[in-house]
Design a protein around this motif. Structure first.
Motif, PDB file in Angstrom:
ATOM      1  N   UNK A  18     -23.335  59.291  11.317  1.00 21.87           N
ATOM      2  CA  UNK A  18     -23.867  60.489  10.671  1.00 21.87           C
ATOM      3  C   UNK A  18     -25.027  60.173   9.738  1.00 21.87           C
ATOM      4  N   UNK A  19     -25.429  58.920   9.647  1.00 20.95           N
ATOM      5  CA  UNK A  19     -26.561  58.564   8.788  1.00 20.95           C
ATOM      6  C   UNK A  19     -27.807  58.492   9.663  1.00 20.95           C
ATOM      7  N   UNK A  20     -28.822  59.284   9.362  1.00 21.80           N
ATOM      8  CA  UNK A  20     -30.018  59.281  10.214  1.00 21.80           C
ATOM      9  C   UNK A  20     -30.845  58.017  10.024  1.00 21.80           C
ATOM     10  N   UNK A  21     -31.545  57.656  11.079  1.00 20.29           N
ATOM     11  CA  UNK A  21     -32.466  56.524  10.967  1.00 20.29           C
ATOM     12  C   UNK A  21     -33.684  56.990  10.172  1.00 20.29           C
ATOM     13  N   UNK A  22     -34.356  56.055   9.578  1.00 19.80           N
ATOM     14  CA  UNK A  22     -35.589  56.378   8.870  1.00 19.80           C
ATOM     15  C   UNK A  22     -35.417  56.684   7.384  1.00 19.80           C
ATOM     16  N   UNK A  23     -34.175  56.679   6.879  1.00 25.73           N
ATOM     17  CA  UNK A  23     -34.007  56.891   5.439  1.00 25.73           C
ATOM     18  C   UNK A  23     -34.460  55.633   4.706  1.00 25.73           C
ATOM     19  N   UNK A  75     -11.963  59.486  -3.933  1.00 25.31           N
ATOM     20  CA  UNK A  75     -11.608  59.191  -2.546  1.00 25.31           C
ATOM     21  C   UNK A  75     -11.791  60.484  -1.778  1.00 25.31           C
ATOM     22  N   UNK A  76     -12.726  60.469  -0.908  1.00 22.47           N
ATOM     23  CA  UNK A  76     -13.089  61.653  -0.138  1.00 22.47           C
ATOM     24  C   UNK A  76     -12.889  61.353   1.337  1.00 22.47           C
ATOM     25  N   UNK A  77     -12.490  62.323   2.115  1.00 16.85           N
ATOM     26  CA  UNK A  77     -12.423  62.095   3.565  1.00 16.85           C
ATOM     27  C   UNK A  77     -13.817  61.766   4.102  1.00 16.85           C
ATOM     28  N   UNK A  78     -13.906  60.933   5.122  1.00 16.60           N
ATOM     29  CA  UNK A  78     -15.214  60.533   5.649  1.00 16.60           C
ATOM     30  C   UNK A  78     -15.820  61.599   6.562  1.00 16.60           C
ATOM     31  N   UNK A  79     -15.875  62.795   6.063  1.00 19.07           N
ATOM     32  CA  UNK A  79     -16.432  63.916   6.805  1.00 19.07           C
ATOM     33  C   UNK A  79     -17.752  64.268   6.125  1.00 19.07           C
ATOM     34  N   UNK A  80     -18.853  64.345   6.864  1.00 21.78           N
ATOM     35  CA  UNK A  80     -20.150  64.560   6.235  1.00 21.78           C
ATOM     36  C   UNK A  80     -20.191  65.727   5.242  1.00 21.78           C
ATOM     37  N   UNK A  81     -19.544  66.838   5.559  1.00 25.10           N
ATOM     38  CA  UNK A  81     -19.610  67.983   4.645  1.00 25.10           C
ATOM     39  C   UNK A  81     -18.985  67.657   3.297  1.00 25.10           C
ATOM     40  N   UNK A  82     -17.902  66.885   3.261  1.00 22.37           N
ATOM     41  CA  UNK A  82     -17.295  66.496   1.993  1.00 22.37           C
ATOM     42  C   UNK A  82     -18.222  65.566   1.224  1.00 22.37           C
ATOM     43  N   UNK A  83     -18.679  64.520   1.911  1.00 22.85           N
ATOM     44  CA  UNK A  83     -19.498  63.498   1.258  1.00 22.85           C
ATOM     45  C   UNK A  83     -20.811  64.089   0.733  1.00 22.85           C
ATOM     46  N   UNK A  84     -21.471  64.901   1.536  1.00 17.50           N
ATOM     47  CA  UNK A  84     -22.789  65.419   1.159  1.00 17.50           C
ATOM     48  C   UNK A  84     -22.739  66.580   0.165  1.00 17.50           C
ATOM     49  N   UNK A  85     -21.595  67.252   0.085  1.00 22.15           N
ATOM     50  CA  UNK A  85     -21.539  68.410  -0.804  1.00 22.15           C
ATOM     51  C   UNK A  85     -20.902  68.121  -2.158  1.00 22.15           C
ATOM     52  N   UNK A  87     -25.136  70.308  13.903  1.00 22.33           N
ATOM     53  CA  UNK A  87     -24.542  69.707  12.703  1.00 22.33           C
ATOM     54  C   UNK A  87     -25.284  68.430  12.320  1.00 22.33           C
ATOM     55  N   UNK A  88     -25.507  67.559  13.297  1.00 24.24           N
ATOM     56  CA  UNK A  88     -26.236  66.319  13.016  1.00 24.24           C
ATOM     57  C   UNK A  88     -27.608  66.622  12.427  1.00 24.24           C
ATOM     58  N   UNK A  89     -28.339  67.552  12.997  1.00 21.60           N
ATOM     59  CA  UNK A  89     -29.671  67.895  12.498  1.00 21.60           C
ATOM     60  C   UNK A  89     -29.612  68.415  11.069  1.00 21.60           C
ATOM     61  N   UNK A  90     -28.643  69.271  10.779  1.00 27.31           N
ATOM     62  CA  UNK A  90     -28.520  69.830   9.431  1.00 27.31           C
ATOM     63  C   UNK A  90     -28.136  68.744   8.428  1.00 27.31           C
ATOM     64  N   UNK A  91     -27.161  67.917   8.768  1.00 25.33           N
ATOM     65  CA  UNK A  91     -26.763  66.831   7.861  1.00 25.33           C
ATOM     66  C   UNK A  91     -27.889  65.814   7.683  1.00 25.33           C
ATOM     67  N   UNK A 121     -18.444  51.561  -2.717  1.00 27.35           N
ATOM     68  CA  UNK A 121     -17.334  50.817  -2.135  1.00 27.35           C
ATOM     69  C   UNK A 121     -17.060  51.332  -0.733  1.00 27.35           C
ATOM     70  N   UNK A 122     -17.128  50.474   0.217  1.00 29.66           N
ATOM     71  CA  UNK A 122     -16.876  50.861   1.601  1.00 29.66           C
ATOM     72  C   UNK A 122     -15.390  51.100   1.788  1.00 29.66           C
ATOM     73  N   UNK A 123     -15.034  52.159   2.438  1.00 33.22           N
ATOM     74  CA  UNK A 123     -13.641  52.486   2.696  1.00 33.22           C
ATOM     75  C   UNK A 123     -13.401  52.572   4.189  1.00 33.22           C
ATOM     76  N   UNK A 124     -12.183  52.265   4.572  1.00 37.03           N
ATOM     77  CA  UNK A 124     -11.773  52.459   5.964  1.00 37.03           C
ATOM     78  C   UNK A 124     -10.627  53.464   5.951  1.00 37.03           C
ATOM     79  N   UNK A 125     -10.720  54.427   6.814  1.00 32.19           N
ATOM     80  CA  UNK A 125      -9.707  55.478   6.869  1.00 32.19           C
ATOM     81  C   UNK A 125      -9.002  55.423   8.217  1.00 32.19           C
ATOM     82  N   UNK A 126      -7.704  55.581   8.203  1.00 26.18           N
ATOM     83  CA  UNK A 126      -6.928  55.651   9.436  1.00 26.18           C
ATOM     84  C   UNK A 126      -6.110  56.932   9.399  1.00 26.18           C
ATOM     85  N   UNK A 127      -6.104  57.631  10.488  1.00 27.85           N
ATOM     86  CA  UNK A 127      -5.362  58.891  10.583  1.00 27.85           C
ATOM     87  C   UNK A 127      -4.385  58.811  11.741  1.00 27.85           C
TER      88      UNK A 127
END
Length: 182
Positions: free
Chosen positions: A1-6, A97-107, A151-155, A174-180
């Motif tokens: 979900x991280x675009x290239x070019x940042x 600690x946030x779920x690794x969902x772009x909307x959570x992280x970015x908002x 979604x990708x374009x908007x994020x 801090x890098x996190x790993x999530x397992x569901x």
């Protein structure tokens, strides 16, 4: 979900010091940077102690390498939240600690209105005292669409705005790993 070019911001304390000097900060007699008017600049990083202190000690060391006379100030959790709500802090360490969902992280710190420093803001989205209507609209649209390409374009657009405007600067991640299991 991280675009290239940042932009890729690498650790470079000499460049950080030079950039601060280019906007008027001066070398003080203690070896640290001072405000352009000659007054001391000694920001405190507030945190709640414990594991946070080990992170803050690295931040303090890195900031000092860039010429910033930073130090740690350990406060209670309620004092840290109050500082955030009222905008009364220099720097702080907020562990979440946030779920690794772009909307959570970015908002997390994105709001459609700003509150003045010194006025209480109860919604953590407004704690940065920064707003951008495009960010707010794009995040809302991304949640409402079922089209993953859109979604990708908007994020991606939101991340580009963050990279250009820098409403907050992350000094430690801090890098996190999530397992569901469902």
């Amino acid at each position: 979900w991280i675009p290239s070019g940042l932009p890729n911001y690498t650790f470079n304390p000499d460049k950080a010091r030079a950039m601060l000097q280019s906007v008027g900060f001066k070398n003080g007699t203690n070896g640290y940077l001072e405000f352009p008017n000659g007054t001391a600049w000694a920001p405190k990083i507030i945190d709640t102690g414990g594991s946070s202190s080990s992170i803050v000690s690295v931040l303090v060391q890195n900031l000092k390498a860039a010429g910033i006379d930073a130090s740690e100030s350990i406060v209670t959790s309620s004092s840290l939240v109050s500082a955030l709500e009222y905008g009364n802090y220099d720097m702080l360490l907020l562990q979440t600690s946030r779920p690794p969902i772009p909307s959570f992280v970015l908002s997390v710190f994105s709001s459609n209105e700003t509150t003045a420093v010194g006025t209480q803001e109860l919604n953590y989205h407004g704690w940065t005292r920064w707003t951008n209507s495009t960010v707010v609209n794009d995040l809302s649209a991304a949640l409402l669409t079922g089209n993953i390409t859109l979604q990708h374009n908007l994020y991606n657009q939101v991340q580009q705005i963050y990279a250009e405007q820098l409403p907050l600067i992350t000094l430690y991640y801090g890098q996190s790993a999530w397992a569901y299991l469902n």
